[in-house]
Enzyme design. Structure first.
Site, PDB file in Angstrom:
ATOM      1  CG  ASN A   9     -16.046   4.340  45.153  1.00  0.00           C
ATOM      2  OD1 ASN A   9     -15.529   3.249  45.231  1.00  0.00           O
ATOM      3  ND2 ASN A   9     -15.589   5.308  45.544  1.00  0.00           N
ATOM      4  CE  LYS A  11     -18.417   6.263  48.174  1.00  0.00           C
ATOM      5  NZ  LYS A  11     -18.301   7.263  48.572  1.00  0.00           N
ATOM      6  CG  HIS A  97     -12.842   8.245  46.137  1.00  0.00           C
ATOM      7  ND1 HIS A  97     -13.360   8.870  47.593  1.00  0.00           N
ATOM      8  CD2 HIS A  97     -13.943   8.314  45.412  1.00  0.00           C
ATOM      9  CE1 HIS A  97     -14.726   8.886  47.369  1.00  0.00           C
ATOM     10  NE2 HIS A  97     -14.947   8.509  46.217  1.00  0.00           N
ATOM     11  CD  GLU A  99     -15.335   7.992  50.534  1.00  0.00           C
ATOM     12  OE1 GLU A  99     -15.000   6.967  49.930  1.00  0.00           O
ATOM     13  OE2 GLU A  99     -16.478   8.616  50.231  1.00  0.00           O
ATOM     14  CD  GLU A 172     -16.047  11.338  43.056  1.00  0.00           C
ATOM     15  OE1 GLU A 172     -17.032  10.750  42.591  1.00  0.00           O
ATOM     16  OE2 GLU A 172     -15.229  10.868  43.860  1.00  0.00           O
ATOM     17  N   GLY A 178     -21.454  11.409  49.152  1.00  0.00           N
ATOM     18  CA  GLY A 178     -22.097  11.045  50.394  1.00  0.00           C
ATOM     19  C   GLY A 178     -23.020  11.748  51.438  1.00  0.00           C
ATOM     20  CB  SER A 218     -25.042  13.174  46.012  1.00  0.00           C
ATOM     21  OG  SER A 218     -24.462  13.248  47.350  1.00  0.00           O
TER      22      SER A 218
HETATM   23  C1  PEP Z   1     -18.139   8.387  45.280  1.00  0.00           C
HETATM   24  O1  PEP Z   1     -17.748   7.648  46.285  1.00  0.00           O
HETATM   25  O2  PEP Z   1     -17.160   8.745  44.443  1.00  0.00           O
HETATM   26  C2  PEP Z   1     -19.236   9.210  45.493  1.00  0.00           C
HETATM   27  C3  PEP Z   1     -19.434  10.101  44.415  1.00  0.00           C
HETATM   28  O3  PEP Z   1     -20.178   8.791  46.256  1.00  0.00           O
HETATM   29  P1  PEP Z   1     -21.881   9.080  46.389  1.00  0.00           P
HETATM   30  O4  PEP Z   1     -22.387   9.075  45.011  1.00  0.00           O
HETATM   31  O5  PEP Z   1     -22.180   8.399  47.370  1.00  0.00           O
HETATM   32  O6  PEP Z   1     -21.719  10.633  46.799  1.00  0.00           O
END
Ligand code: PEP
Length: 257
Positions: A9, A11, A97, A99, A172, A178, A218
């Site tokens: 992703n 973003k 997601h 976000e 997630e 993040g 992460s």
């Molecule tokens: C994501 O954006 O779905 C995500 C898991 O981000 P990160 O790996 O940076 O935590």
């Protein structure tokens, strides 16, 4: 045996040139990934889709959008439809997601809206990835399973077994995205096992056994293998580490079963 899926992703990062460069680097590293390995997909910003599709044409790396509207076209300023994404040459759509579910300063996405988006993406022939996950406050108050069950119930309402199997789920935990705080493999497995039990109860054990459930939060080359070795973890959805071709390729390699 479920084939793992590793998604990147991207973003809201990078320029058009940076997206082309990253796609080219991925094509060089992963373009000839053998069929037995993980399925791979990247989700660039919508304005970079056409360029990234062009760079990854003929490789093993699929391309998707970070969002898709429920309508095919119409007066929806700022939105992108499944038809448009397919027309751009991308087959996948990332939906729900965290976000977008917890949009700051925007309209948060709820399960009823995601259900409409998911059904529209499936009807258009797209390959959706639906994200679910609890916040830190929800986990600390012992509500993880209630939250996940609610998200699954709302967003998957009315789906057939065939549609569910075409959908990839991404667990997630919001507190791990993040933040550098990855769930332990055991914590991830516990949540994934709950998701599969929930799917078995609502659909069937056979259908639940076919659905791919990625872990996201992460994920890095250092922790990817241990997470993806868990029996119910079928790959990873990667944010930050997907912006570096070497790191993302290492995670894809770790996903081989
Ligand atoms: C994501 O954006 O779905 C995500 C898991 O981000 P990160 O790996 O940076 O935590």
């Amino acid at each position: 045996m479920r084939r793992p899926v590793v998604g990147g992703n991207w973003k809201m990062h990078g320029t058009l040139q940076a997206a082309r460069d990253l796609a080219r680097a991925l094509a060089a590293r992963l373009g000839r990934q053998p069929a037995a390995g993980a399925e791979i997909v990247v989700f660039p910003p919508a304005v970079h889709l056409v360029a990234v599709v062009e760079e990854l044409k003929g490789t093993a790396v699929g391309v998707g959008a970070q969002n898709a509207h429920f309508a095919a076209s119409g007066a929806y300023t700022g939105e992108v439809s499944p038809t448009m994404i397919l027309d751009a040459g991308a087959a996948w759509a990332l939906l729900g997601h965290s976000e977008r579910r917890h949009f700051e300063g925007g309209a948060p996405e709820d399960d009823a809206l995601l259900n409409r988006k998911l059904k529209a993406a499936l009807a258009a022939g797209m390959r959706p990835v639906l994200c679910i996950g609890e916040t830190l406050a929800e986990r600390e108050s012992g509500r993880t399973e209630a939250v996940l069950g609610g998200q699954l119930s709302g967003s998957l309402a009315g789906l057939s077994s065939e549609e569910l199997v075409r959908t990839v789920l991404a667990y997630e935990p919001v507190w791990a995205i993040g933040t550098g705080k990855t769930a332990t493999p055991e914590t991830a497995q516990e949540a994934h096992a709950f998701v599969r039990r929930w799917l078995a109860g609502r659909f069937s054990a056979e259908t639940a056994g076919e659905v791919r459930v990625q872990y996201g939060g992460s994920v890095k080359p250092e922790n990817a293998a241990a997470l993806m070795a868990m029996p119910d973890v079928d790959g990873a959805l990667v944010g930050g580490a997907s912006l570096a071709a070497a790191a993302f390729a290492a995670i894809v390699t770790a996903a081989r079963r």
